[in-house]
Structures are given as structure tokens and as C-alpha cells.
Design an enzyme around this catalytic site. Structure first.
Site, short mmCIF file in Angstrom:
data_model
loop_
_atom_site.label_atom_id
_atom_site.label_comp_id
_atom_site.label_asym_id
_atom_site.label_seq_id
_atom_site.Cartn_x
_atom_site.Cartn_y
_atom_site.Cartn_z
N HIS A 70 52.89 -5.14 34.37
CA HIS A 70 52.00 -5.38 33.20
C HIS A 70 52.59 -4.72 31.96
CE1 HIS A 70 47.64 -5.85 31.68
NE2 HIS A 70 48.41 -5.58 30.63
N HIS A 80 53.41 -5.24 27.47
CA HIS A 80 53.32 -5.98 26.20
C HIS A 80 54.62 -5.71 25.45
CE1 HIS A 80 49.01 -6.86 26.70
NE2 HIS A 80 49.01 -5.70 27.33
N LEU A 81 55.42 -6.76 25.28
CA LEU A 81 56.72 -6.56 24.63
C LEU A 81 56.73 -6.95 23.16
CD1 LEU A 81 59.26 -7.71 27.39
CD2 LEU A 81 58.54 -5.38 26.82
N ARG A 82 55.62 -7.53 22.70
CA ARG A 82 55.52 -7.96 21.29
C ARG A 82 56.59 -9.00 20.95
NH1 ARG A 82 50.69 -6.01 22.17
NH2 ARG A 82 50.35 -3.86 21.60
N ASN A 116 49.63 -12.16 25.00
CA ASN A 116 48.64 -12.05 23.90
C ASN A 116 49.31 -11.80 22.55
OD1 ASN A 116 49.39 -9.42 24.73
ND2 ASN A 116 47.48 -8.53 24.00
N LYS A 159 47.16 -15.41 32.53
CA LYS A 159 46.32 -14.25 32.17
C LYS A 159 44.97 -14.72 31.65
CE LYS A 159 45.45 -9.86 31.26
NZ LYS A 159 46.16 -8.95 30.39
N HIS A 188 41.97 -9.51 32.80
CA HIS A 188 41.45 -8.38 32.02
C HIS A 188 39.96 -8.33 32.34
CE1 HIS A 188 41.43 -5.61 28.44
NE2 HIS A 188 40.15 -5.79 28.68
N HIS A 220 44.93 -3.25 35.23
CA HIS A 220 44.63 -1.92 34.68
C HIS A 220 43.21 -1.45 35.00
CE1 HIS A 220 43.02 -4.56 31.61
NE2 HIS A 220 44.18 -4.74 31.00
N LEU A 249 42.44 -0.11 25.94
CA LEU A 249 41.39 -0.90 26.57
C LEU A 249 41.90 -1.44 27.90
CD1 LEU A 249 39.93 -2.79 23.50
CD2 LEU A 249 38.78 -1.06 24.89
N ASP A 296 50.88 -1.32 31.40
CA ASP A 296 50.15 -1.79 30.22
C ASP A 296 50.71 -1.13 28.95
OD1 ASP A 296 48.36 -3.31 28.78
OD2 ASP A 296 46.65 -1.99 29.13
N HIS A 330 51.88 0.07 19.31
CA HIS A 330 51.35 -0.23 17.97
C HIS A 330 51.96 0.79 17.02
CE1 HIS A 330 48.15 -3.07 19.13
NE2 HIS A 330 47.96 -2.30 20.19
N ALA A 349 43.97 -0.56 19.91
CA ALA A 349 43.97 -0.11 21.30
C ALA A 349 45.35 -0.29 21.91
CB ALA A 349 42.95 -0.91 22.10
#
Ligand code: DOR
Ligand code: ZN
Length: 348
Positions: free
Chosen positions: A14, A16-18, A42, A103, A140, A178, A223, A251, A255, A267
Site C-alpha cells: 500500500h 501513494h507515489l503521487r 487516488n 481500490k 478504505h 490500513h 486517515l 500507506d 504531502h 492527511a
């Protein structure tokens, strides 16, 4: 006392690589420790079709070629489900190997979920097709009902949605992502073989006091939000128990510093740089170093039906200082454990 731990190379189920410049800045941190990672969809706009996901995968590979040319890292892509997702598109992308899972974000549950699913009944045809083709659903698990306290949203999701979903579609592989509560840990433990969970390092390491005592600490905010201590203890127990349907999923959700240190802070924790050091500390504290390899490197591939990695990594019991911030392609990001000294070092 164990001073060196060598295990098969782990995967992160899990991340987030942007995208864009930030992608180049953050992807080397995940690629340094892990062989594969489930990449969440996302983005803005979200990755809702085969072409979009394939193009995103190519951008990740191009970013890696530039920023970590020696890394042997495979992104495992996912599709973002919406009310309008077409079952045929899902089946095509899975068959072509473009994505390995889809997802489910309940609409407005978290960052980048505005286009998520408003009512799970609307995607039952998609979920039925996924069950048929053996494609996992990544969830989620929080309700978004404004009347439900944010600390209760995961437990209420189990009662209102997850229990019914598992009953209605026993053939669907589900990863409860998560998890943060004793209720979720108990749910996964008592569920059948098609239900698994990921656990982040932060939910094993901190409870909600880390966020709220002595001042409001935005770098501990993610979150689902960290819960009370007894939930953290239940998660540590499950993760280190040797139970086979729980595995590593950081996760990591970077940011920019200024977007977290704001009146309305984003978050997400950036835990990729010291993910394994953080997790192994927990297993060490729980006297479960012998169970770390299963959690980090074996259980995930077994659930997803993929081979385990052939190469190994080594962690040594030595102090390591976590920097107070990272410059990720000109975005300043504060990592999880910033400024702390951890007791294990990743040596590759
Ligand atoms: O804390 C979080 N950050 N939780 C999520 O579900 C999304 C993530 C993000 O993308 O920033
Ligand atoms: Zn996430």
C-alpha cells in the site's frame, strides 16, 4: 540477542507515489527497500480506466529510470472504482496485466476520494466480476456519514458495510487496508481465507495522543486516524502473531510540509524512508523477530497469488538517525519518526 536479520526482500502492499516532480522525489525511497508495491490510484484526476493506469505506470517507470536507475522495483497498479466503473473495463485491465487490484474509496472518506463510490450497491456488478476473475478488492474501510465520530468510522464501516460485503460475495478477495482498530483486527482474524489486512508502521507505533498531546501535531495525522492505545496493542498483537492474512502496507502518503502545517492540514505520513526500520522495531519489542519475514515478505505474495522475492535484505541492530525533513524534488517533506533515533538500520 539478534543483531542481524536477513529476510527475503519485502514488498509494500500500500503506497501513494503521487505524480509529476513529486513522484520522482519519493519513488526512490520505496524502491530502495521494497521489490514491489501496490500503487494507490487516488491522483487528481483519479486512475479510472485501463489507459490512464497504464500511462501512470509508464510515468512511474520513467521516474525510476531517472531517479533510481539501479533499483529493481516493480509497481503493481490499481484501478480507482467509481459509481460508473464498467465491469468489462475492469476485467480487460486485469487480463492484460495493467492492474492487479481495484481500490474502493467511499466518496469523501479521504484525500483524493471525491470521485469514490457513493453506495456500494452501485458497484455490485463490478465486484461480482472481480470475484469471478480472482481480482482483489482493496478497501478504505471508513464510513463518511457526518454523524459518525471520526474515531468510530472504521468500526461502523465493519458493521454497516464490510460484514455484508463478505457475506454477499464470499468468493471476492478483499484486503481491508490500513486497519486501525481492535474491531478490524478481530474481524479479519475471524473471517474466511479471502479476507486479509494491511497494517501501517504508524498504527503499530503511535496512538492518538501522538497527534493531540502537548499541541496539535500534524505530522502524526493520517486517515484512518490513529486510535486509542488498546487498539494499537491489538494491532501489534495481530501483526506479530504469525497470522498469515496480515501483511506489510505502509500507506506512505507524502504531502509538502506547508500543506500539513496548515489550518486545515492534509492527511498522510511519509514513512517510506525508514519503513522497515520502523516495523522491525515493533517486532523486536514484541519478541517476534522470527515472525517479521512472514509479515513483510511472505504473507502478501501468498494472498495475492504472486511468487515471493528471491533476493534478500539485511537489517542490523545499530542506531540510525531519521532526518528532520527531506527535499523530494524541491518539495520539503517531514518523514515519520523525524528527528528520532531508531535502533535498527537497513543495509540493503
Ligand atoms: O492519510 C491518508 N493519506 N490516508 C489516505 O487514505 C490517503 C492518503 C493520501 O493519499 O494522502
Ligand atoms: Zn492509502
Amino acid at each position: 540477542m539478534t543483531t542481524t536479520l536477513t529476510i527475503r526482500r519485502p514488498d509494500d502492499w500500500h503506497v501513494h507515489l503521487r505524480d509529476g516532480a513529486l513522484l520522482k522525489g519519493v519513488v526512490p525511497h520505496t524502491a530502495r527497500q521494497f521489490a514491489r508495491a501496490i500503487v494507490m490510484p487516488n491522483l487528481n484526476p483519479p486512475m479510472v480506466d485501463v489507459a490512464g493506469v497504464a500511462a501512470y505506470r509508464d510515468r512511474i517507470l520513467a521516474a525510476l529510470a531517472q531517479s533510481a536507475p539501479d533499483a529493481k522495483f516493480t509497481p503493481l497498479m490499481t484501478l480507482y472504482l467509481t459509481d460508473g466503473t464498467d465491469p468489462d473495463e475492469v476485467a480487460r485491465g486485469f487480463a492484460e496485466g495493467v492492474f492487479v487490484a481495484a481500490k474502493l474509496y467511499p466518496a469523501h472518506a479521504t484525500t483524493g476520494s471525491a470521485h469514490g463510490v457513493t453506495d456500494i450497491a452501485k458497484i455490485y456488478p463490478v465486484l461480482e466480476r472481480m470475484a469471478k476473475i480472482g481480482m482483489p478488492l482493496l478497501v478504505h474501510g471508513e464510513v463518511t456519514d457526518a454523524h459518525v465520530d471520526i474515531f468510530d468510522r472504521e468500526a461502523v464501516f465493519i458493521d454497516r458495510t464490510m460484514t455484508r460485503l463478505v457475506e454477499d460475495l464470499p468468493g471476492l478477495k478483499i484486503v481491508f487496508e490500513h486497519i486501525t482498530t481492535a474491531e478490524a483486527a478481530a474481524f479479519v482474524e475471524s473471517a474466511g481465507p479471502n479476507v486479509a489486512a494491511t497494517i501501517t508502521p504508524q498504527h503499530l507505533q503511535i496512538n492518538r495522543n501522538a497527534m493531540l498531546v502537548g499541541g496539535i501535531r500534524p505530522h502524526a495525522y493520517c486517515l484512518p486516524v490513529a486510535k486509542r492505545e488498546h487498539h494499537r496493542l491489538a494491532l501489534r498483537k495481530l501483526a506479530t502473531s504469525g497470522f498469515s492474512r496480515v501483511f506489510l502496507g505502509t500507506d506512505t502518503a507524502p504531502h509538502a510540509r506547508h500543506l500539513k502545517e496548515a489550518a486545515c492540514g492534509c492527511a498522510g505520513l511519509f514513512n517510506a524512508p525508514f519503513a522497515l526500520e520502523s516495523y522491525v522495531t515493533v517486532f523486536d519489542e514484541e519478541g517476534a523477530l522470527d515472525r517479521f519475514e512472514a509479515f513483510a515478505s511472505l504473507n502478501g505474495p501468498a494472498f495475492y497469488g504472486m511468487p515471493v522475492n528471491e533476493d534478500t535484505i539485511t537489517l542490523v541492530r545499530e542506531p540510525v538517525e531519521v532526518p528532520s525533513e527531506y527535499d523530494c524534488a524541491s518539495t520539503l517533506i517531514v518523514p515519520f519518526h523525524a528527528g528520532e533515533t531508531l535502533g535498527w538500520r537497513f543495509v540493503g
